[in-house]
Design an enzyme around this catalytic site. Sequence first.
Site, PDB file in Angstrom:
ATOM      1  N   GLY A  24     -33.708 -45.805   7.411  1.00  0.00           N
ATOM      2  CA  GLY A  24     -33.467 -44.572   6.693  1.00  0.00           C
ATOM      3  C   GLY A  24     -32.023 -44.530   6.227  1.00  0.00           C
ATOM      4  O   GLY A  24     -31.118 -44.974   6.941  1.00  0.00           O
ATOM      5  N   TYR A  26     -30.516 -41.571   4.647  1.00  0.00           N
ATOM      6  CA  TYR A  26     -30.008 -40.227   4.379  1.00  0.00           C
ATOM      7  C   TYR A  26     -28.587 -40.082   4.921  1.00  0.00           C
ATOM      8  O   TYR A  26     -28.278 -40.532   6.032  1.00  0.00           O
ATOM      9  CB  TYR A  26     -30.881 -39.151   5.018  1.00  0.00           C
ATOM     10  CG  TYR A  26     -30.198 -37.806   5.016  1.00  0.00           C
ATOM     11  CD1 TYR A  26     -30.128 -37.050   3.844  1.00  0.00           C
ATOM     12  CD2 TYR A  26     -29.554 -37.326   6.157  1.00  0.00           C
ATOM     13  CE1 TYR A  26     -29.449 -35.834   3.822  1.00  0.00           C
ATOM     14  CE2 TYR A  26     -28.879 -36.116   6.145  1.00  0.00           C
ATOM     15  CZ  TYR A  26     -28.834 -35.372   4.975  1.00  0.00           C
ATOM     16  OH  TYR A  26     -28.154 -34.185   4.952  1.00  0.00           O
ATOM     17  N   TYR A  58     -30.018 -38.457  -1.865  1.00  0.00           N
ATOM     18  CA  TYR A  58     -29.077 -38.923  -0.836  1.00  0.00           C
ATOM     19  C   TYR A  58     -27.717 -39.308  -1.430  1.00  0.00           C
ATOM     20  O   TYR A  58     -26.782 -39.576  -0.683  1.00  0.00           O
ATOM     21  CB  TYR A  58     -29.650 -40.138  -0.090  1.00  0.00           C
ATOM     22  CG  TYR A  58     -30.927 -39.887   0.671  1.00  0.00           C
ATOM     23  CD1 TYR A  58     -31.434 -38.597   0.840  1.00  0.00           C
ATOM     24  CD2 TYR A  58     -31.645 -40.943   1.219  1.00  0.00           C
ATOM     25  CE1 TYR A  58     -32.619 -38.379   1.533  1.00  0.00           C
ATOM     26  CE2 TYR A  58     -32.827 -40.727   1.922  1.00  0.00           C
ATOM     27  CZ  TYR A  58     -33.312 -39.450   2.064  1.00  0.00           C
ATOM     28  OH  TYR A  58     -34.485 -39.241   2.743  1.00  0.00           O
ATOM     29  N   TYR A 132     -30.197 -27.945  -5.688  1.00  0.00           N
ATOM     30  CA  TYR A 132     -30.568 -26.849  -4.798  1.00  0.00           C
ATOM     31  C   TYR A 132     -30.269 -25.523  -5.491  1.00  0.00           C
ATOM     32  O   TYR A 132     -29.314 -24.835  -5.164  1.00  0.00           O
ATOM     33  CB  TYR A 132     -29.780 -26.925  -3.481  1.00  0.00           C
ATOM     34  CG  TYR A 132     -30.017 -28.191  -2.694  1.00  0.00           C
ATOM     35  CD1 TYR A 132     -31.095 -28.292  -1.813  1.00  0.00           C
ATOM     36  CD2 TYR A 132     -29.148 -29.276  -2.806  1.00  0.00           C
ATOM     37  CE1 TYR A 132     -31.309 -29.456  -1.083  1.00  0.00           C
ATOM     38  CE2 TYR A 132     -29.355 -30.439  -2.078  1.00  0.00           C
ATOM     39  CZ  TYR A 132     -30.438 -30.518  -1.215  1.00  0.00           C
ATOM     40  OH  TYR A 132     -30.645 -31.661  -0.492  1.00  0.00           O
ATOM     41  N   HIS A 143     -40.203 -23.022  -8.537  1.00  0.00           N
ATOM     42  CA  HIS A 143     -40.811 -23.276  -9.835  1.00  0.00           C
ATOM     43  C   HIS A 143     -42.303 -23.537  -9.630  1.00  0.00           C
ATOM     44  O   HIS A 143     -42.692 -24.303  -8.742  1.00  0.00           O
ATOM     45  CB  HIS A 143     -40.154 -24.505 -10.484  1.00  0.00           C
ATOM     46  CG  HIS A 143     -40.688 -24.846 -11.840  1.00  0.00           C
ATOM     47  ND1 HIS A 143     -40.434 -24.080 -12.952  1.00  0.00           N
ATOM     48  CD2 HIS A 143     -41.443 -25.885 -12.264  1.00  0.00           C
ATOM     49  CE1 HIS A 143     -41.006 -24.632 -14.005  1.00  0.00           C
ATOM     50  NE2 HIS A 143     -41.632 -25.724 -13.615  1.00  0.00           N
ATOM     51  N   TYR A 219     -40.710 -39.932   9.505  1.00  0.00           N
ATOM     52  CA  TYR A 219     -39.255 -39.764   9.509  1.00  0.00           C
ATOM     53  C   TYR A 219     -38.835 -39.015  10.774  1.00  0.00           C
ATOM     54  O   TYR A 219     -39.661 -38.456  11.491  1.00  0.00           O
ATOM     55  CB  TYR A 219     -38.739 -39.080   8.240  1.00  0.00           C
ATOM     56  CG  TYR A 219     -39.145 -37.646   7.984  1.00  0.00           C
ATOM     57  CD1 TYR A 219     -38.626 -36.592   8.722  1.00  0.00           C
ATOM     58  CD2 TYR A 219     -40.014 -37.333   6.935  1.00  0.00           C
ATOM     59  CE1 TYR A 219     -38.966 -35.270   8.455  1.00  0.00           C
ATOM     60  CE2 TYR A 219     -40.365 -36.018   6.657  1.00  0.00           C
ATOM     61  CZ  TYR A 219     -39.828 -34.987   7.414  1.00  0.00           C
ATOM     62  OH  TYR A 219     -40.179 -33.685   7.143  1.00  0.00           O
ATOM     63  N   PRO A 221     -38.078 -40.356  13.588  1.00  0.00           N
ATOM     64  CA  PRO A 221     -38.918 -40.892  14.665  1.00  0.00           C
ATOM     65  C   PRO A 221     -38.242 -40.858  16.026  1.00  0.00           C
ATOM     66  O   PRO A 221     -38.897 -41.084  17.046  1.00  0.00           O
ATOM     67  CB  PRO A 221     -39.178 -42.334  14.223  1.00  0.00           C
ATOM     68  CG  PRO A 221     -37.979 -42.692  13.416  1.00  0.00           C
ATOM     69  CD  PRO A 221     -37.611 -41.430  12.677  1.00  0.00           C
TER      70      PRO A 221
END
Length: 325
Positions: A24, A26, A58, A132, A143, A219, A221
Site C-alpha cells: 500500500g 497511501y 495519494y 474534497y 454529486h 486494506y 489488514p
Amino acid sequence: MELTAESHSIPLSDGNSIPLIGLGTYADPHETPKGTAYESVKIAIETGYRHIDGALIYYNEHEVGQAIRDKIADGTVKREDIFYCGKLWNTFHPPELVRPTLEKTLTTLQLDYVDLYIIELPMAFKPGDEFYPNDESGKWLYHETDLCATWEALEACKDAGLVKSLGVSNFNKRQLELILNKPGLKHKPVSNQVECHPYFTQPKLLEYCRQNGIVIVGYSPLGTSRDPSWVNLKCPPMLEDDLLVSIAKKYNKTTAQVCLRFNVQRGVVVIPKSFSPARIKENFEIFDFSLSDADMKAVEGLNKNILLKFSFWGHTSGSFEKTAQ
C-alpha cells in the site's frame, strides 16, 4: 495451491491474476518527505513484492511510477511482472471524466496501462478541481452519480487497452448487484477492495464475492492506525490482541505476520502500507509458515465488526456500516 514468495498469485475471473500481497502506498502528502514512496516501492520490488496499490488521491503516483520504471530498467523485473492498481476518485464519476482521469494516472506513472483500475468509493463528490469539495459551512458537496454509467466508461477503457482488469472498492452487496445486474454488462468487476482484518473479517461479503467470482482485496489488514482525525478509536490496537500475540509466539512470527497470513489463507489479497524498509520486508515473510485450521478458526472468532470511519461517510454511514452484510 502452495503459496511461495516467488509464486503467490491467484486467478481473477477475467483470466488475469493478482498477487496475494501488495504494498500500500497511501501517504499524507503534507507529512511525508519527498522520495519516501519512491524508495519504499523500490525496496518492495527488491524484496519480492510484485503488487503495488496506489491512487491519484495519494499524490505520489509520480514517485511510484519512477520506482517501477527504474526497477524495470535495471533488470529486476519486467513490466508484465508488476501488478499496479490505480483508483478512480469520487470527483471523477461522470462518464466523460473517467478516461481522462485514467489517462492522467498513466501519464503520471509513465506506464502504458494499469493492471487494475477500481472505483474508489460508490459515492461521488461534486466534480471540479477540489478533491474534497466543501460548501461555505464545511459540509461535503456530494454529486448524484450513476454507477452503471461510470462502469460503462471503465469498460471502454478496458476495451481500449488502458487497463487489464476492472474492480471496485468499498462496495456492499447492493452496490455490487447494481453492476453485476447491469443490462449489457461487458466486464464484471474482478475485485472489491474493502477493510478486512481479524477484527473485521467480512464473512458475509466474502462469501457473496466468492459466489460471484470477485476477489476481496483487504486494506488496513493490520488494523487501524491511531490517527483520531479519521480512525475509529473505539477499536482497540489489534496487533496487541492477546490471542494474536500467543499465536505469533507459537509460530515464531509477529502478530502482523499472523494477521496477513490469516487473510491470504482465506484467499483475501492484503495490501499493508509501510514506508519502513524493515517492516516492508517483515510483512512479506508470510510464505514460510501456515496457520492450522484451529488457529484460523480462533482468529476468525476475533471479529468485532469494527471498521474505520471516514468523516465524509457520515451522511451514508448506514450503507457503509453494512459493508459486511
